[in-house]
Scaffold this motif. Structure first.
Motif, PDB file in Angstrom:
ATOM      1  N   LEU A  35       7.561  19.464  -1.181  1.00 20.87           N
ATOM      2  CA  LEU A  35       8.077  18.307  -1.914  1.00 20.87           C
ATOM      3  C   LEU A  35       7.852  17.018  -1.129  1.00 20.87           C
ATOM      4  O   LEU A  35       7.535  15.972  -1.702  1.00 20.87           O
ATOM      5  CB  LEU A  35       9.564  18.490  -2.220  1.00 20.87           C
ATOM      6  CG  LEU A  35       9.906  19.521  -3.290  1.00 20.87           C
ATOM      7  CD1 LEU A  35      11.415  19.777  -3.327  1.00 20.87           C
ATOM      8  CD2 LEU A  35       9.398  19.087  -4.652  1.00 20.87           C
ATOM      9  N   GLY A  81       5.673  13.906  -2.337  1.00 23.50           N
ATOM     10  CA  GLY A  81       6.323  12.604  -2.487  1.00 23.50           C
ATOM     11  C   GLY A  81       5.773  11.519  -1.593  1.00 23.50           C
ATOM     12  O   GLY A  81       5.762  10.343  -1.969  1.00 23.50           O
ATOM     13  N   ARG A  93      12.194  13.455  -5.961  1.00 23.69           N
ATOM     14  CA  ARG A  93      11.215  13.888  -6.960  1.00 23.69           C
ATOM     15  C   ARG A  93      11.673  13.517  -8.367  1.00 23.69           C
ATOM     16  O   ARG A  93      10.885  13.047  -9.184  1.00 23.69           O
ATOM     17  CB  ARG A  93      10.976  15.384  -6.884  1.00 23.69           C
ATOM     18  CG  ARG A  93       9.849  15.826  -7.796  1.00 23.69           C
ATOM     19  CD  ARG A  93       9.319  17.176  -7.372  1.00 23.69           C
ATOM     20  NE  ARG A  93       8.039  17.450  -7.935  1.00 23.69           N
ATOM     21  CZ  ARG A  93       7.851  18.039  -9.119  1.00 23.69           C
ATOM     22  NH1 ARG A  93       8.877  18.370  -9.866  1.00 23.69           N
ATOM     23  NH2 ARG A  93       6.624  18.286  -9.542  1.00 23.69           N
TER      24      ARG A  93
END
Length: 156
Positions: free
Chosen positions: A139, A143, A85
């Motif tokens: 996440l 992503g 990230r």
């Protein structure tokens, strides 16, 4: 972190300690506008860690050998997710190491265990709290753009 004996020792670690060291270096560097440090850390260390820690099938042998293996597999992947990230422009999610390891495949490998579809077969001396995987899955969804991870997070 880059020059102290303690920092160099953590950088040399081959398990989640090294992963989280990289995550801290990269996040601090990005925060301070030192993208060259972040990129150097990823190129010199993180990509090598992915290759050494993540197998082609997505498993993480270093973490699977530990007494809290599901906890540490998740914790290690969370460190990689933070790295991915912070340095999104380097697309660590879909980068494949020369040995075939890929971060998104490692999270995908964990999914059936998080969702209770498969029984965890490695050492886990205290119960793993599956909700702790939600941040990792969020996440990963962000992503990769793969809704499978967001859906799995909601199921937790």
């Amino acid at each position: 972190m880059l020059d102290s004996p303690e920092g160099k020792e953590e950088c040399a670690e081959t398990n989640n300690h090294g992963t989280w060291y990289d995550a801290q270096v990269v996040c601090f560097a990005v925060f301070c506008g030192r993208d060259e440090i972040a990129e150097r850390q990823i190129e010199k260390f993180t990509r090598i860690r992915i290759g050494r820690q993540i197998q082609t099938d997505g498993s993480q042998p270093h973490e699977l050998a530990r007494t809290l293996s599901q906890t540490y597999c998740t914790f290690n992947l969370l460190g990689f997710a933070c790295l991915a990230r912070a340095a999104a422009h380097l697309n660590l999610w879909n980068w494949t190491s020369p040995s075939g390891g890929q971060l998104s495949n490692a999270v995908r490998w964990m999914l059936p265990y998080y969702l209770g579809e498969h029984r965890w077969e490695w050492p886990q001396i205290s119960p793993f709290i599956v909700a702790r995987a939600a941040l990792l899955l969020n996440l990963t969804a962000e992503g990769t753009g793969d809704p499978v991870f967001a859906d799995a997070s909601l199921r937790l």
